[in-house]
Design a protein around this motif. Structure first.
Motif, short mmCIF file in Angstrom:
data_model
loop_
_atom_site.label_atom_id
_atom_site.label_comp_id
_atom_site.label_asym_id
_atom_site.label_seq_id
_atom_site.Cartn_x
_atom_site.Cartn_y
_atom_site.Cartn_z
N ILE A 1 12.14 18.26 0.45
CA ILE A 1 13.08 17.20 0.86
C ILE A 1 14.36 17.78 1.47
N GLU B 1 6.82 4.51 -1.57
CA GLU B 1 8.09 4.71 -2.26
C GLU B 1 8.29 6.15 -2.72
N ASP B 2 7.19 6.93 -2.69
CA ASP B 2 7.32 8.35 -3.04
C ASP B 2 7.66 9.19 -1.81
N GLY B 3 7.99 8.54 -0.72
CA GLY B 3 8.39 9.25 0.50
C GLY B 3 9.59 10.15 0.23
N ASN B 4 9.67 11.23 1.00
CA ASN B 4 10.72 12.23 0.74
C ASN B 4 12.13 11.68 0.85
N CYS C 1 18.91 9.83 -12.17
CA CYS C 1 18.85 9.75 -10.71
C CYS C 1 17.45 9.56 -10.14
N PRO D 1 16.89 4.51 -13.05
CA PRO D 1 16.87 3.65 -11.86
C PRO D 1 15.50 2.99 -11.68
N ARG E 1 7.17 16.92 -1.67
CA ARG E 1 8.50 16.51 -2.15
C ARG E 1 9.42 17.69 -2.44
N VAL F 1 13.10 8.57 0.21
CA VAL F 1 13.33 7.36 -0.60
C VAL F 1 14.05 7.81 -1.86
N PHE F 2 15.25 7.30 -2.03
CA PHE F 2 16.09 7.74 -3.16
C PHE F 2 16.51 6.53 -3.99
N SER F 3 16.93 6.79 -5.21
CA SER F 3 17.62 5.75 -5.96
C SER F 3 19.08 5.77 -5.53
N PHE G 1 12.51 1.23 -9.42
CA PHE G 1 11.95 1.26 -8.07
C PHE G 1 11.12 0.00 -7.89
N ASN H 1 21.45 5.64 -7.51
CA ASN H 1 22.06 6.58 -8.47
C ASN H 1 22.04 8.01 -7.94
N GLU H 2 20.92 8.40 -7.33
CA GLU H 2 20.85 9.78 -6.83
C GLU H 2 21.84 9.99 -5.69
#
Lengths: 455, 280
Positions: free
Chosen positions: B260, A243-246, B223, A235, B257, A248-250, A237, A252-253
């Motif tokens: 989460i 963007e490394d925030g907890n 992912c 994926p 992280r 923030v997801f792709s 970004f 796909n995830e």
């Protein structure tokens, strides 16, 4: 009056945002018959040209009209290995239906809905189309069990090949299983298609990371041919701050958690964040799938896209469904950065307004940031649906030639390696299910031509 | 389904499992990991490979019970639904031992971190290396597989928080005393320990490799859940790692992280415990 399509019944939008059941309910017998009766059965059927796998569309529709569903199913199966899937997720409006003569003055025939009807009836009535010839003694390995691999496997198995599919996940189906949500493509349908391949004798080995457990080179030595259909990849970004925030997801995830791992179910072992406000960034089908999935978890779900509504690359029907479901479209907007708190949790985004410019080299209109238009939005999840970049895990330790973009280089479907073929997103970059199927089909044909016709 | 030959408790909250997985171990190298699903409806649990027997096709795993899914894994008796692997890249020293022949190497393990350290030390031992190991835990009961690691390590240095075995203190206390004896350090254990080790080795300019164990879902690059910041850029632990140059890792971010899904995981574990106590 018959220049209008028979509408497909759907789950009411208010109801369906509370569940993951299928949105479109499909035709019943009467509706299918009525729709089939609209077909002019053209002598030179343009629709067939519009279909990447050239299903003999007027013939199967004629069989529906005559009530011969088994025959209709056999006609489709000659060209397509996954009719119940294609009837649901193909962009028919850009393919077969866009060529339909009826579409000139009125609405085209609902070819996709009719295909789905036939495929669903086949499942209900247990039709099988396993015209299979005797074993020819050739062994083929297929890397990846997505639409390209499944199609290639089906065509080869029907022609007498011994086929083994290697899949890294614990379930077969690739994007059909982990990516496309239940409400567009029920997983029982995918399972049916996979089961019918198994009935053809295809061996599916899950849990196997090609490149690590077995190299491509090992497969080349052990099999007469190899088909690589490993899919789209990693994926992307945005590379913006925060963007490394907890949260923030792709996309796909999010989709993998929901579809493959069933995280939307109360008793699921795999968790998903049930936040208040989520923004999905992007405008393709994956973005649409992600945002509609989040909505169904009770989240205020926004779709943010840097271009306008007319430029959304997603299928029109998905956009319509999303609107009905109350997805909030934030168009001509782009995130500048994501704001997190001391725990690294997302609290909001700085957003900039965009203006459409002239068409660029790729024909798509450029977008320019509007100066001084930045503003803050509060949210507690951001999902990136920006496409993918190639994943070379399966190709480790292999001298296979790649393009500048890192995709597998092919001539037809043949790669630079002896007896190794490739197709689908691993070759084209992220595209559609049907294009991957077309590539799987072409590769099967090339493998058959090479191994059988030359011997 | 994969046959489980045993699944036994080896400390207060750690288990050792032996499972038949011939294709997983066939080409496995130290440093790689697997993803295990206890049941079809279970979670995908990434676990480092602890040992393997390539001839017999056996895979040894050590894991700690830290939530509902590992609790579920600990209750397995006969078979597990899925074991995918080997995933990730091998340890760089084990992958190219010749390049490191003249290097003095120290391993620094904490808690169950000894599980992924063991196959590396064993592999290097088998390739003629003399590797020292510093191994720390809270107390003596949490020091695992001592016989096995002692058999392959050149010198073992134990350290416990409470002094119940070996030195009293932390792995960093011991490492600092001997830091000039080494050219390369490989540190595997809790993220906070690896961070402390790297803070120390940075001062002494001792090259340090760490093994990251972030949240993962598919483990094959699809992912991006496992992304870590390496030299300011996002890297996926599953396919770019799991081992990285420890001096380039943003550990503060990695620590945050890890939380989460902390709340969701706690809820699921509490539900499970409540259900289990009801059944009893």
């Amino acid at each position: 009056m018959n220049d209008k399509k028979i509408k497909v019944r759907m789950q009411d939008a208010k109801e369906r945002v509370k569940n993951f059941n299928e949105v479109e309910l499909g035709y019943n017998d009467e509706e299918a018959l009525q729709e089939a009766s609209r077909c002019l059965n053209c002598k030179i059927p343009k629709c067939v040209e519009g279909c990447p796998v050239n299903i003999m569309i007027p013939n199967f529709i004629k069989a529906v009209k005559e009530g011969n569903l088994k025959e209709a199913y056999d006609i489709i199966s000659e060209s397509s290995s996954l009719p119940a899937v294609c009837g649901r997720v193909c962009p028919q409006e850009k393919q077969c239906e866009s060529k339909c003569v009826k579409g000139i003055k009125g609405e085209s025939i609902s070819i996709g809905s009719l295909e789905r009807y036939v495929a669903d009836q086949a499942i209900l009535n247990g039709f099988s189309s396993t015209k299979q010839i005797g074993k020819n003694g050739f062994k083929v390995a297929i890397v990846g069990s997505g639409p390209a691999g499944l199609t290639c496997a089906g065509d080869l198995a029907k022609n007498g090949f011994d086929v083994t599919i290697y899949e890294v996940l614990h379930k077969a189906g690739g994007v059909l299983t982990y990516g496309i949500p239940e409400f567009r493509l029920p997983k029982r349908i995918v399972q049916k298609e996979v089961d019918s391949l198994k009935a053809l004798g295809v061996d599916i080995k899950t849990d196997v990371p090609i490149g690590n457990a077995i190299t491509l080179n090992d497969l080349q030595e052990e099999y007469d041919a190899v088909f690589v259909g490993t899919g789209a990849g990693l994926p992307k970004f945005m590379n913006i701050p925060g963007e490394d925030g907890n949260e923030v997801f792709s996309a796909n995830e999010i989709l993998t958690r929901i579809n493959l791992m069933g995280a939307y179910k109360d008793d699921a072992k795999t968790p998903i964040k049930k936040v208040k406000v989520a923004y999905v960034i992007g405008g393709g089908n994956v973005a649409m799938d992600a945002v509609r999935s989040l909505k169904r978890l009770g989240i205020e779900a926004h779709l943010m896209y840097r271009r306008g509504i007319d430029e959304l690359p997603a299928r029109k029907v998905e956009v319509e469904h999303a609107k009905e479901e109350g997805i909030i479209f934030d168009l001509l907007r782009n995130p500048k950065f994501i704001i997190t708190d001391e725990k690294n949790s997302v609290v909001g985004m700085q957003v900039v307004k965009m203006t459409l410019g002239e068409p660029g080299a790729d024909g798509r209109r450029n977008v320019i940031e509007e100066e001084g238009s930045e503003y803050f939005v509060g949210c507690d999840m951001v999902v990136m649906a920006l496409g993918t970049s190639p994943n070379h895990e399966a190709l480790k330790q292999s001298p296979i030639v790649l393009t500048e973009k890192g995709l597998i280089e092919v001539e037809g479907t043949k790669t630079s390696l002896d007896n190794v073929y490739a197709g689908g997103d691993a070759v084209t970059g992220a595209a559609t299910v049907i294009l991957a199927m077309e590539a799987g089909k072409k590769a099967a044909k090339e493998i058959i031509d090479r191994l059988i016709k030359k011997n | 389904m994969y046959k489980v030959l045993y699944n036994k408790k080896i400390s207060e909250n750690s288990y050792e499992m032996l499972v038949e997985a011939p294709l997983v171990v066939k080409n496995a190298l130290p440093g790689q990991f697997v993803i295990v699903m206890p049941r079809e409806d279970g979670e995908r649990i990434p676990l480092t490979i602890y040992d393997y027997d390539k001839e017999k096709g056996l895979l040894y795993l050590i894991y700690q019970v830290v939530g509902a899914s590992t609790e579920e894994l600990s209750m397995v008796t006969d078979e597990v639904f899925s074991v995918a692997g080997p995933l990730g890249n091998p340890n760089e020293i084990c992958a190219n031992p010749e390049e490191f022949k003249d290097k003095r190497i120290v391993y620094v393990a904490g808690g169950v971190g000894i599980a992924p350290v063991y196959p590396q030390v064993k592999y290097l031992h088998d390739h003629g290396f003399k590797v020292d190991v510093i191994y720390g835990a809270r107390n003596v009961d949490l020091l695992l597989i001592r016989d096995k690691i002692e058999a392959v390590a050149n010198k073992m240095m134990y350290v416990t928080d409470d002094g119940s075995f070996g030195d009293k203190g932390f792995v960093t206390t011991v490492l600092e005393q001997h830091i000039n004896d080494y050219d390369i350090c490989v540190s595997i254990g809790p993220v906070i320990m690896m961070k402390n080790v790297c803070d120390l080795t940075k001062k002494f300019n001792l090259h340090t490799i760490v093994s990251m164990n972030p949240l993962m879902v598919d483990g094959s690059g699809m992912c991006g859940a496992c992304r870590c910041e390496v030299e300011g850029k996002p890297k996926f632990a599953c396919i770019h790692g799991p081992e990285f140059d420890g001096h380039k890792i943003n550990f503060n971010l990695a620590l945050k992280r890890m939380n989460i899904y902390k709340q969701e995981e706690k809820e699921k574990w509490d539900q499970m415990k409540a259900k289990l106590s009801k059944e009893e």
